[in-house]
Design an enzyme around this catalytic site. Structure first.
Site, short mmCIF file in Angstrom:
data_model
loop_
_atom_site.label_atom_id
_atom_site.label_comp_id
_atom_site.label_asym_id
_atom_site.label_seq_id
_atom_site.Cartn_x
_atom_site.Cartn_y
_atom_site.Cartn_z
N HIS A 216 0.85 -1.19 0.00
CA HIS A 216 0.00 0.00 0.00
C HIS A 216 0.88 1.24 0.00
CE1 HIS A 216 1.17 -0.45 4.21
NE2 HIS A 216 1.01 0.86 4.30
N ASP A 218 0.87 5.14 1.88
CA ASP A 218 0.19 5.84 2.96
C ASP A 218 -0.49 7.08 2.38
OD1 ASP A 218 1.29 3.93 4.64
OD2 ASP A 218 3.01 5.17 5.22
N HIS A 273 4.80 0.09 -0.22
CA HIS A 273 5.55 -0.72 0.75
C HIS A 273 4.66 -1.79 1.36
CE1 HIS A 273 3.78 2.73 2.83
NE2 HIS A 273 3.73 1.97 3.93
N ARG A 283 7.48 -9.25 15.27
CA ARG A 283 7.91 -7.95 14.78
C ARG A 283 6.90 -6.88 15.20
NH1 ARG A 283 7.23 -4.93 10.05
NH2 ARG A 283 8.95 -3.48 9.90
C1 LIG Z 1 -4.70 8.63 9.19
C2 LIG Z 1 -4.88 7.43 8.67
C3 LIG Z 1 -3.98 6.83 7.65
C4 LIG Z 1 -4.45 5.41 7.60
C5 LIG Z 1 -5.92 5.57 7.81
C6 LIG Z 1 -5.97 6.50 9.03
C7 LIG Z 1 -5.60 5.71 10.27
C8 LIG Z 1 -4.78 4.45 9.96
C9 LIG Z 1 -3.81 4.60 8.78
C10 LIG Z 1 -3.37 3.28 8.17
C11 LIG Z 1 -2.14 2.63 8.85
C12 LIG Z 1 -1.80 1.32 8.12
C13 LIG Z 1 -1.79 1.48 6.60
C14 LIG Z 1 -3.02 2.24 6.12
C15 LIG Z 1 -3.08 2.25 4.59
C16 LIG Z 1 -4.24 1.68 6.80
O1 LIG Z 1 -4.96 0.80 6.38
O2 LIG Z 1 -4.43 2.34 8.01
C17 LIG Z 1 -3.01 3.62 6.74
C18 LIG Z 1 -4.13 4.59 6.33
C19 LIG Z 1 -3.74 5.43 5.14
O3 LIG Z 1 -2.63 5.92 5.02
O4 LIG Z 1 -4.64 5.58 4.28
O1 LIG Z 2 5.25 -2.59 9.78
C1 LIG Z 2 5.79 -1.95 8.90
O2 LIG Z 2 6.99 -1.92 8.72
C2 LIG Z 2 4.93 -1.13 7.95
C3 LIG Z 2 3.75 -0.49 8.61
C4 LIG Z 2 3.02 0.40 7.66
O3 LIG Z 2 3.27 0.44 6.48
C5 LIG Z 2 1.97 1.28 8.17
O4 LIG Z 2 1.61 1.20 9.38
O5 LIG Z 2 1.44 2.09 7.37
FE LIG Z 3 2.31 2.13 5.48
#
Ligand SMILES: C=C1C[C@]23C[C@H]1CC[C@H]2[C@@]12CCC[C@@](C)(C(=O)O1)[C@H]2[C@@H]3C(=O)O
Ligand SMILES: O=C(O)CCC(=O)C(=O)O
Ligand SMILES: [Fe+2]
Length: 357
Positions: A216, A218, A273, A283
């Site tokens: 994905h 961010d 990533h 981890r």
């Molecule tokens: C502020 C954010 C950014 C979110 C949504 C919300 C809270 C959690 C974040 C994440 C964290 C993990 C990857 C991601 C892709 C996910 O699924 O949750 C992120 C997402 C995004 O970057 O879109």
């Molecule tokens: O665990 C990791 O190294 C990646 C986590 C990540 O990509 C995220 O929280 O957005």
């Molecule tokens: Fe991420």
């Protein structure tokens, strides 16, 4: 309904964590999720000492070519990183029933649960997460009814330090494009509402068949990631493939997110990533997801556009973009793209087809 599904998935996770790999096989992780290491390449994710007089130039170059880099001498105390890691470890070590008391609600953002992107994948990911937006108290009280203040103090201090670093990084990233923080109205005046994402990837009996967190980008401007001393994070580089971002004690990983991609008019592409799992080690990672104040409109910086380089993206707010991402996932960025031959089709950062694991 959605909550039922999420809760069921979490429970299933604990079930397959107990029963071993059989559950994973039943759900049938496809070949497309197998790791594709590219260890023959000499390409390595840049490591930048932020006290280097050339830091601005190095950061700009890393953003253009990789979208990810590690930083040292970043100013965040090592013992705070350790305390944050210990707090995450303590949280994920709680019994499942306890963690579920702080489960993320169906339309909520904060709380315990499976990765939000799970909705776009048919198979479970080998991970659990805890998201904190705003104050951690409400959720922490559910986890530790009598002893939540230590956890909350660490979170608050961590967010404070991360905010300082995020500002510093933004100024280096923009500076390298000839833009100052003063050129960006909201950058110095308004505070953002960042998210903290704690990720836990338990040791996995059949790691080649499971994915910790699927590929994905961010949605942020930038993300600051602390990983424990266990490999797992991989970044995708055009022409090279998947490259491991090795843990370096005390260093932090910086990702370019979709909003910086938009702000820089594509000069800094957001990085794809993912997180792999392994057979023996647990981890942990902690991501600080930094964006603009939620209702500020982000569009390509006017200093970076002219007749030859028209703006490639329309204006979006962070909250709007998070909604778009939640709905369209890897198509979110191209869905806000304005013009050019790629409109409506594959953006260079569209991540459709082969690029999403
Ligand atoms: C502020 C954010 C950014 C979110 C949504 C919300 C809270 C959690 C974040 C994440 C964290 C993990 C990857 C991601 C892709 C996910 O699924 O949750 C992120 C997402 C995004 O970057 O879109
Ligand atoms: O665990 C990791 O190294 C990646 C986590 C990540 O990509 C995220 O929280 O957005
Ligand atoms: Fe991420």
């Amino acid at each position: 309904m959605a909550q039922w599904k999420d809760t069921a998935r979490v429970l299933e996770f604990s079930a397959f964590a107990r029963k071993g790999i059989e559950k994973v096989k039943v759900r049938g992780l496809g070949d497309h999720e197998l790791p594709s290491h590219n260890s023959s390449t000499p390409d390595q994710v840049p490591v930048i000492n932020l006290e280097d007089p050339n830091a601005m130039k190095l950061v700009g170059h890393a953003c253009k070519t990789w979208g990810v880099f590690q930083v040292t001498n970043h100013g965040v105390p090592t013992n705070l990183l350790q305390q944050m890691e210990a707090a995450g470890r303590k949280l994920f070590a709680l019994p499942m029933q306890q963690k579920l008391k702080a489960a993320r609600s169906p339309n909520g953002v904060s709380g315990y649960g499976v990765a939000r992107i799970s909705a776009f994948f048919p198979k479970l990911m080998w991970s659990e997460g805890f998201t904190i937006v705003g104050s951690p108290y409400e959720h922490a009280r559910k986890l530790w009814p009598n002893r939540y203040s230590r956890f909350c103090d660490v979170i608050e201090e961590y967010k404070e330090e991360m905010n300082k670093l995020a500002q510093k990084l933004m100024s280096l990233m923009l500076g390298s494009l000839g833009v100052t923080m003063e050129d960006v109205k909201w950058a110095t005046t308004q505070r953002s509402c960042p998210a903290l994402q704690l990720n836990s990837y338990p040791a996995c009996p059949d790691p080649d068949r499971a994915m910790g967190l699927a590929a994905h980008t961010d949605s942020t401007l930038l993300t600051i990631l602390h990983q424990n001393n266990t490999s797992g994070l991989q970044a995708h580089k055009e022409g090279t493939g998947w490259v491991t971002v090795p843990p370096i004690p005390g260093a932090l990983v910086i990702n370019v997110g979709d909003l910086l991609h938009i702000l820089s008019n594509g000069l800094y592409p957001s990085v794809l990533h993912r997180a792999m799992v392994n057979r023996t080690q647990h981890r942990l990672s902690v991501a600080y997801l930094y964006g603009p104040p939620s209702n500020v409109e982000i569009s390509p910086l006017s200093k970076l556009t002219d007749q030859v380089h028209p703006p490639l993206y329309r204006a979006v707010t962070w909250s709007e973009y998070l909604g778009t991402k939640a709905k369209h996932f890897n198509k979110a960025l191209s869905s806000v793209r304005l013009c050019g031959p790629l409109n409506g089709f594959a953006d260079t950062n569209d991540h459709n087809g082969v690029r999403v694991g």
